[in-house]
Design a protein around this motif. Structure first.
Motif, PDB file in Angstrom:
ATOM      1  N   ASP A  13      11.277   3.247  -9.687  1.00  0.00           N
ATOM      2  CA  ASP A  13      10.393   3.715  -8.625  1.00  0.00           C
ATOM      3  C   ASP A  13       9.025   4.065  -9.212  1.00  0.00           C
ATOM      4  O   ASP A  13       8.800   5.176  -9.690  1.00  0.00           O
ATOM      5  N   GLU A  14       8.128   3.090  -9.206  1.00  0.00           N
ATOM      6  CA  GLU A  14       6.777   3.256  -9.768  1.00  0.00           C
ATOM      7  C   GLU A  14       6.822   3.915 -11.145  1.00  0.00           C
ATOM      8  O   GLU A  14       6.213   4.981 -11.362  1.00  0.00           O
TER       9      GLU A  14
ATOM     10  N   LYS B 209       8.062   1.406   0.415  1.00  0.00           N
ATOM     11  CA  LYS B 209       8.632   0.811  -0.808  1.00  0.00           C
ATOM     12  C   LYS B 209       9.659   1.738  -1.459  1.00  0.00           C
ATOM     13  O   LYS B 209      10.792   1.335  -1.743  1.00  0.00           O
ATOM     14  N   SER B 210       9.249   2.972  -1.725  1.00  0.00           N
ATOM     15  CA  SER B 210      10.141   3.919  -2.395  1.00  0.00           C
ATOM     16  C   SER B 210      11.327   4.292  -1.506  1.00  0.00           C
ATOM     17  O   SER B 210      12.439   4.482  -1.993  1.00  0.00           O
TER      18      SER B 210
ATOM     19  N   SER C  16       3.259   4.809 -12.830  1.00  0.00           N
ATOM     20  CA  SER C  16       2.111   5.339 -12.078  1.00  0.00           C
ATOM     21  C   SER C  16       1.710   6.745 -12.503  1.00  0.00           C
ATOM     22  O   SER C  16       0.596   7.181 -12.236  1.00  0.00           O
TER      23      SER C  16
ATOM     24  N   PRO D  13       0.822  -1.213   0.000  1.00  0.00           N
ATOM     25  CA  PRO D  13       0.000   0.000   0.000  1.00  0.00           C
ATOM     26  C   PRO D  13       0.856   1.263   0.000  1.00  0.00           C
ATOM     27  O   PRO D  13       2.054   1.218   0.303  1.00  0.00           O
ATOM     28  N   SER D  14       0.247   2.392  -0.330  1.00  0.00           N
ATOM     29  CA  SER D  14       0.951   3.677  -0.282  1.00  0.00           C
ATOM     30  C   SER D  14       1.437   3.937   1.133  1.00  0.00           C
ATOM     31  O   SER D  14       0.746   3.626   2.105  1.00  0.00           O
ATOM     32  N   GLY D  15       2.644   4.511   1.238  1.00  0.00           N
ATOM     33  CA  GLY D  15       3.189   4.810   2.548  1.00  0.00           C
ATOM     34  C   GLY D  15       3.781   3.627   3.274  1.00  0.00           C
ATOM     35  O   GLY D  15       4.063   3.698   4.471  1.00  0.00           O
ATOM     36  N   SER D  16       3.994   2.515   2.550  1.00  0.00           N
ATOM     37  CA  SER D  16       4.497   1.298   3.211  1.00  0.00           C
ATOM     38  C   SER D  16       6.017   1.255   3.302  1.00  0.00           C
ATOM     39  O   SER D  16       6.582   0.368   3.944  1.00  0.00           O
TER      40      SER D  16
ATOM     41  N   GLN E  95       9.398   8.087 -11.033  1.00  0.00           N
ATOM     42  CA  GLN E  95       7.990   8.157 -11.420  1.00  0.00           C
ATOM     43  C   GLN E  95       7.733   9.283 -12.416  1.00  0.00           C
ATOM     44  O   GLN E  95       6.972   9.133 -13.360  1.00  0.00           O
TER      45      GLN E  95
ATOM     46  N   THR F  88       6.257  -1.206  -7.802  1.00  0.00           N
ATOM     47  CA  THR F  88       5.204  -1.158  -8.820  1.00  0.00           C
ATOM     48  C   THR F  88       3.832  -1.475  -8.249  1.00  0.00           C
ATOM     49  O   THR F  88       3.704  -2.152  -7.225  1.00  0.00           O
ATOM     50  N   HIS F  89       2.793  -0.952  -8.944  1.00  0.00           N
ATOM     51  CA  HIS F  89       1.409  -1.334  -8.680  1.00  0.00           C
ATOM     52  C   HIS F  89       0.890  -2.258  -9.788  1.00  0.00           C
ATOM     53  O   HIS F  89      -0.274  -2.655  -9.752  1.00  0.00           O
TER      54      HIS F  89
END
Length: 249
Positions: free
Chosen positions: A170-171, A49-50, A174, A44-47, A93, A202-203
């Motif tokens: 990085d995504e 990852k980046s 998106s 999820p966002s804010g997890s 991104q 990635t999503h």
């Protein structure tokens, strides 16, 4: 699946906090990346990852923990990080192309400035790479004349022009319109099939399933679960992973 390859990146107990320790972005994350391996980082966002990805080449300074690249500790104070960054291509991104420079200038600037190639050598390499992603005819255009998908393919070429050992994404899709996502993913798939070591935040679950050797699921700054795509996407063991998959698949 990469099995006997050497470990190219090793992360040990990485912690990243902000605001004097009040916010924890990474909480004791450890991961190994083997040469030729493709790892998809999802969550999820804010997890975190980046933050994890950007820590690998020290764009984010870890609060504690170690990062090793080809057995060299990047988190050591004695390291010239710029030398090692040259071997880690980074694709962001939002492309991060220089708007006042042509496509060719964007690609050749780093290898020429760092004296890794002459201008002629850098332009030859750029032409080969541009041809490979179907954009040789855009060499003299400026970024504002390109679509989002074209800009991102140029950003990938710019990273490849440095002849990196690892590519960090990085995504990368998106910020793109849906119809442009495929053209960028196709370039990334080709790189993966050629054996490029890749870590991709990635999503795009279809891409993760098709291309990744391993999927890492993150939440709340921690690596919750990791395994081959079928395990993580179809049979997640952790409840946090299961809840995420129920929403995205």
């Amino acid at each position: 699946m990469v099995t006997n390859a050497k470990t190219i990146i090793s992360v040990r107990n990485l912690v990243k906090t902000y605001n004097g320790g009040k916010v924890t972005a990474l909480n004791h994350c450890s991961i190994d990346v083997k040469q030729g391996q493709v790892i998809a980082v999802i969550g999820p966002s804010g997890s975190g990852k980046s933050t994890l990805l950007r820590s690998l080449n020290l764009l984010e300074e870890p609060t504690s923990g170690q990062i090793y690249f080809n057995d060299v500790e990047l988190t050591s104070k004695k390291i010239d990080i710029n030398l090692h960054r040259q071997k880690m291509g980074m694709v962001f991104q939002h492309f991060n192309l220089f708007p006042h420079k042509t496509v060719m200038q964007n690609i050749t600037m780093a290898p020429v400035t760092l004296k890794l190639m002459t201008e002629e050598e850098a332009e030859e390499r750029a032409k080969v790479l541009l041809n490979r992603v179907g954009l040789l005819d855009k060499a003299d255009e400026y970024p504002n004349m390109l679509s989002g998908g074209q800009k991102q393919r140029i950003a990938i070429v710019r990273a490849l022009a440095m002849d990196p050992e690892v590519m960090l994404f990085d995504e990368p899709t998106s910020a793109l319109d849906p119809e442009m996502v495929g053209e960028v993913l196709d370039v990334m798939k080709e790189l993966a099939h050629e054996g490029m070591t890749m870590i991709v935040v990635t999503h795009e679950m279809g891409f993760a399933r098709e291309v990744a050797d391993e999927i890492v699921f993150m939440a709340d700054g921690e690596i919750i679960e990791r395994g081959v795509p079928a395990e993580i996407l179809d049979h997640p063991q952790n409840e946090r992973t299961q809840n995420f998959m129920d929403k995205v698949l």
